[in-house]
Design a protein around this motif. Structure first.
Motif, PDB file in Angstrom:
ATOM      1  N   THR A 141       0.811  -1.217   0.000  1.00 42.58           N
ATOM      2  CA  THR A 141       0.000   0.000   0.000  1.00 42.58           C
ATOM      3  C   THR A 141       0.844   1.266   0.000  1.00 42.58           C
ATOM      4  OG1 THR A 141      -0.087   0.027   2.411  1.00 42.58           O
ATOM      5  CG2 THR A 141      -1.841  -1.182   1.262  1.00 42.58           C
ATOM      6  N   ILE A 142       2.162   1.124   0.066  1.00 41.31           N
ATOM      7  CA  ILE A 142       3.061   2.274   0.126  1.00 41.31           C
ATOM      8  C   ILE A 142       2.937   3.126  -1.136  1.00 41.31           C
ATOM      9  CG2 ILE A 142       5.509   2.941   0.109  1.00 41.31           C
ATOM     10  CD1 ILE A 142       4.656   2.051   2.827  1.00 41.31           C
ATOM     11  N   ASP A 143       3.035   4.431  -0.971  1.00 43.25           N
ATOM     12  CA  ASP A 143       3.131   5.361  -2.084  1.00 43.25           C
ATOM     13  C   ASP A 143       4.587   5.814  -2.160  1.00 43.25           C
ATOM     14  OD1 ASP A 143       3.279   7.900  -3.506  1.00 43.25           O
ATOM     15  OD2 ASP A 143       1.092   7.952  -3.425  1.00 43.25           O
ATOM     16  N   ALA A 144       5.293   5.429  -3.217  1.00 44.07           N
ATOM     17  CA  ALA A 144       6.732   5.682  -3.298  1.00 44.07           C
ATOM     18  C   ALA A 144       7.063   7.171  -3.201  1.00 44.07           C
ATOM     19  CB  ALA A 144       7.293   5.105  -4.597  1.00 44.07           C
ATOM     20  N   THR A 145       6.216   8.021  -3.736  1.00 41.33           N
ATOM     21  CA  THR A 145       6.469   9.464  -3.681  1.00 41.33           C
ATOM     22  C   THR A 145       6.362   9.986  -2.256  1.00 41.33           C
ATOM     23  OG1 THR A 145       5.622   9.750  -5.931  1.00 41.33           O
ATOM     24  CG2 THR A 145       5.743  11.718  -4.543  1.00 41.33           C
ATOM     25  N   VAL A 146       5.325   9.565  -1.549  1.00 43.85           N
ATOM     26  CA  VAL A 146       5.144   9.979  -0.154  1.00 43.85           C
ATOM     27  C   VAL A 146       6.240   9.366   0.716  1.00 43.85           C
ATOM     28  CG1 VAL A 146       3.562  10.006   1.799  1.00 43.85           C
ATOM     29  CG2 VAL A 146       2.664  10.170  -0.525  1.00 43.85           C
ATOM     30  N   GLN A 147       6.602   8.121   0.427  1.00 37.42           N
ATOM     31  CA  GLN A 147       7.660   7.453   1.179  1.00 37.42           C
ATOM     32  C   GLN A 147       8.982   8.206   1.038  1.00 37.42           C
ATOM     33  OE1 GLN A 147       7.555   4.818   3.281  1.00 37.42           O
ATOM     34  NE2 GLN A 147       9.756   4.978   3.649  1.00 37.42           N
ATOM     35  N   ALA A 148       9.293   8.623  -0.182  1.00 39.13           N
ATOM     36  CA  ALA A 148      10.533   9.364  -0.405  1.00 39.13           C
ATOM     37  C   ALA A 148      10.537  10.677   0.361  1.00 39.13           C
ATOM     38  CB  ALA A 148      10.721   9.615  -1.899  1.00 39.13           C
ATOM     39  N   ALA A 149       9.397  11.336   0.398  1.00 41.91           N
ATOM     40  CA  ALA A 149       9.300  12.589   1.157  1.00 41.91           C
ATOM     41  C   ALA A 149       9.477  12.341   2.648  1.00 41.91           C
ATOM     42  CB  ALA A 149       7.950  13.253   0.880  1.00 41.91           C
ATOM     43  N   ALA A 150       8.892  11.259   3.144  1.00 41.38           N
ATOM     44  CA  ALA A 150       9.034  10.916   4.563  1.00 41.38           C
ATOM     45  C   ALA A 150      10.482  10.608   4.910  1.00 41.38           C
ATOM     46  CB  ALA A 150       8.143   9.728   4.900  1.00 41.38           C
ATOM     47  N   GLU A 151      11.176   9.932   4.009  1.00 39.88           N
ATOM     48  CA  GLU A 151      12.601   9.631   4.225  1.00 39.88           C
ATOM     49  C   GLU A 151      13.405  10.929   4.316  1.00 39.88           C
ATOM     50  OE1 GLU A 151      13.973   6.597   4.548  1.00 39.88           O
ATOM     51  OE2 GLU A 151      12.643   5.161   3.551  1.00 39.88           O
ATOM     52  N   ARG A 152      13.137  11.851   3.407  1.00 39.95           N
ATOM     53  CA  ARG A 152      13.887  13.114   3.393  1.00 39.95           C
ATOM     54  C   ARG A 152      13.653  13.915   4.659  1.00 39.95           C
ATOM     55  NH1 ARG A 152      11.966  13.322  -1.981  1.00 39.95           N
ATOM     56  NH2 ARG A 152      10.348  14.825  -1.353  1.00 39.95           N
ATOM     57  N   GLU A 153      12.393  13.993   5.087  1.00 36.77           N
ATOM     58  CA  GLU A 153      12.062  14.826   6.235  1.00 36.77           C
ATOM     59  C   GLU A 153      12.588  14.245   7.548  1.00 36.77           C
ATOM     60  OE1 GLU A 153      10.805  17.906   6.218  1.00 36.77           O
ATOM     61  OE2 GLU A 153      11.033  17.699   4.053  1.00 36.77           O
ATOM     62  N   THR A 154      12.486  12.938   7.735  1.00 29.82           N
ATOM     63  CA  THR A 154      13.017  12.348   8.972  1.00 29.82           C
ATOM     64  C   THR A 154      14.538  12.416   9.008  1.00 29.82           C
ATOM     65  OG1 THR A 154      12.880  10.133   7.953  1.00 29.82           O
ATOM     66  CG2 THR A 154      11.063  10.805   9.382  1.00 29.82           C
ATOM     67  N   ALA A 155      15.174  12.346   7.834  1.00 31.43           N
ATOM     68  CA  ALA A 155      16.637  12.419   7.791  1.00 31.43           C
ATOM     69  C   ALA A 155      17.157  13.772   8.260  1.00 31.43           C
ATOM     70  CB  ALA A 155      17.136  12.128   6.377  1.00 31.43           C
TER      71      ALA A 155
END
Length: 582
Positions: free
Chosen positions: A285-299
């Motif tokens: 169910t993951i959305d790759a675009t949203v996932q990438a944004a979440a990775e950037r922000e938590t980093a």
């Protein structure tokens, strides 16, 4: 002449002193003697047992000797230098026999936290007979199986401890000495993988990889373990960590078919691939675009964890942690959720008619219950205010004052029956911690209403809570459709009362537009709702910052550990991701 007297020989008598047989001689000038090791009263002194941290010289000596024995294949000798000989011998033997590792090179690194070898300065550690001193080293080796060979390189470390009984410095044995991914009961195994690899794809069919999405590393491992065979792939040859409880071939656990719920459980992990398998495709169910944004922000943040999902379905869109290689706090964390728990508490008060959105409600500076005195942040108060004002300002005492009107199990039942928390039955596709709202009495009962006491949760739980508040119905979050394996998703016994849900939704909307969450939620439209939170933690200078919110059909929650106020730490993270999710 008188009869001459025969000179008498000095009398002697044997004595046993300190385990040494000596002869005591009588007579003038012969009454004193010295015994090596004596204490002056005729008894030998006991040897002094070394205490305190091992010295840097001891750390270096023991570490070098252990690595030399391991490198030379002298397993028994290396194990004898540890404080758990049987366990060390088994692990070191398995390293060669089961993991098929050879040509081992072990190179000590310079311990940054210990003085140079050869000195007698104590190494870093807490004083006492079990003090530790770290000795890092690099491992290079070759893994060979069925004619296939590949190099293996990684960094590890051991610690030197002082044995309490005699002060002898030894390697404090842990499986992680052999490899940092090993925990008690785990094994390293090289062979044909019983679990085929998977090609995990997002909701639109885009492949999800650890390279592109580091926070999904452990998630993808867990998905492979559960769905590898169902996805239709074929296993390759790998060196992998086989977790405790797995069968020897690593193909299937003894608890296969059951969703594992403990937060410390981890899937088997591939360390090296000798022969590629054929992966099966698994849609998530993951959305790759949203996932990438979440990775950037938590980093960009320290110790941040976030989850986004769809309230209407429970589909998880993204999960990320600042330290993606570490523990998955977003799914498995067990932290006090602070004032974000007031969503559940407010729903309880609204249903019991102990509060009304625009009814007058007390918010004094202080409120006492069960022997504890509670206060609001910066000791604010609201005079002649409404519950709307108290909720939007996150007034603690507005909830504490209602404690005496609640039964000890009211909050527990409400969290379980309406919000699905603490039932331990979520089956999202990978292991999770499903929250805990235990029955408590007296002061802890009151503290639970404001997300302290024994209440525990993670961003997955709190994203689900705000989603349930928006829709009125608990939809269990999930990563993989239940149609893949015919599993049954968890459900809550009942919906939130209609009038209570209407009021709760408005309270959250008001908080997002005019209350403590207004600043981070600015510009996100009208279909929004949010709640801030902070949770005090013993030993921390700053509380953990929490924030949970929805925008349209996307809900999210985040925690920033030691972040301070949730509105300024976790709030901007969630708000930015809600915007990116559309």
């Amino acid at each position: 002449m008188g009869k001459r007297r025969r000179a008498e020989r000095p009398k002697t008598r044997p004595a046993l002193l300190g385990g040494v047989l000596v002869v005591v001689v009588g007579g003038a000038g012969l009454g004193a003697w010295a015994l090596s090791g004596g204490d002056g009263d005729g008894a030998a002194a006991k040897p002094k047992i070394p205490t305190g941290p091992p010295t840097a010289a001891e750390v270096s000596r023991v570490g070098d000797a252990f690595l030399a024995a391991w490198r030379g294949g002298r397993t028994a000798e290396a194990a004898a230098l540890t404080d758990d000989v049987p366990a060390a011998r088994a692990a070191l033997t398995g390293f060669t026999k089961d993991a098929k590792v050879s040509a081992v090179t072990l190179t000590p690194d310079t311990p940054a936290q210990t003085p140079g070898a050869g000195t007698e300065t104590p190494a870093t550690g807490t004083p006492g007979t079990r003090a530790d001193a770290r000795f890092p080293f690099a491992v290079k080796a070759i893994v060979t199986h069925a004619g296939q060979s590949k190099p293996l390189e990684y960094a590890s470390a051991l610690t030197v401890v002082r044995r309490a009984s005699d002060g002898k410095p030894l390697v404090g044995w842990k499986p992680s000495v052999v490899h940092p991914d090993l925990h008690p009961g785990d094994r390293l195994v090289t062979g044909e993988s019983g679990t085929p690899p998977i090609k995990a794809v997002d909701r639109s069919g885009r492949e999800l990889t650890v390279k592109d999405h580091p926070s999904l590393g452990g998630v993808l491992d867990a998905l492979r373990e559960r769905y590898g065979k169902k996805a239709g792939g074929k296993g390759g040859v790998e060196l992998r960590v086989v977790r405790a409880g797995a069968k020897q071939d690593g193909a299937q656990r003894t608890d296969a078919g059951a969703e594992r719920k403990k937060a410390d459980q981890a899937p088997d992990k591939t360390l090296l691939t000798l022969t590629e398998g054929t992966p099966g495709t698994l849609r998530t169910t993951i959305d790759a675009t949203v996932q990438a944004a979440a990775e950037r922000e938590t980093a960009k943040r320290k110790q941040a964890s976030v989850v986004l999902l769809r309230p209407s379905t429970g589909e998880i869109l993204a999960v990320a942690n600042s330290r993606p290689e570490g523990f998955n706090t977003a799914f498995q964390g067990s932290l006090a959720p602070g004032s974000t728990m007031k969503i559940v508490s407010a729903a309880l008060l609204l249903e019991k008619d102990l509060a009304g959105m625009d009814k007058k409600h007390p918010c004094p500076k202080y409120a006492s219950y069960g022997g504890w005195k509670f206060q609001n942040l910066e000791k604010f108060q609201i005079k002649k205010g409404t519950f709307r004002a108290s909720f939007a300002s996150s007034c603690n005492t507005a909830f504490i004052t209602q404690s005496k009107k609640l039964k000890d199990d009211d909050l527990t039942r409400h969290a379980r029956d309406v919000f699905g928390l603490g039932r331990n039955d979520w089956t999202i596709g990978v292991p999770t911690f499903d929250g805990a709202v235990p029955v408590q009495q007296d002061a802890p009962k009151a503290a639970s209403l404001i997300g302290q006491g024994g209440v525990r949760a993670n961003p997955l739980n709190m994203a689900s809570v705000v989603a349930t508040a928006k829709t009125g119905t608990f939809e269990q979050p999930y990563l993989v459709s239940p149609e893949v394996d015919d599993r049954k998703l968890a459900s809550a016994p009942r919906k939130l009362d209609g009038d209570a849900q209407r009021q709760l939704r408005e309270l959250l909307r008001y908080t997002a537009t005019s209350g403590s969450a207004a600043k981070p939620m600015a510009g996100l439209g009208s279909d929004v709702g949010a709640k801030t939170g902070s949770a005090e933690v013993d030993g921390q200078k700053k509380p953990n910052g929490w924030f949970t919110a929805w925008r349209g059909d996307v809900a999210g929650a985040a925690v920033v550990q030691e972040g301070g106020r949730g509105g300024s730490s976790a709030g901007p993270l969630v708000a930015k991701l809600l915007k990116s999710a559309g």
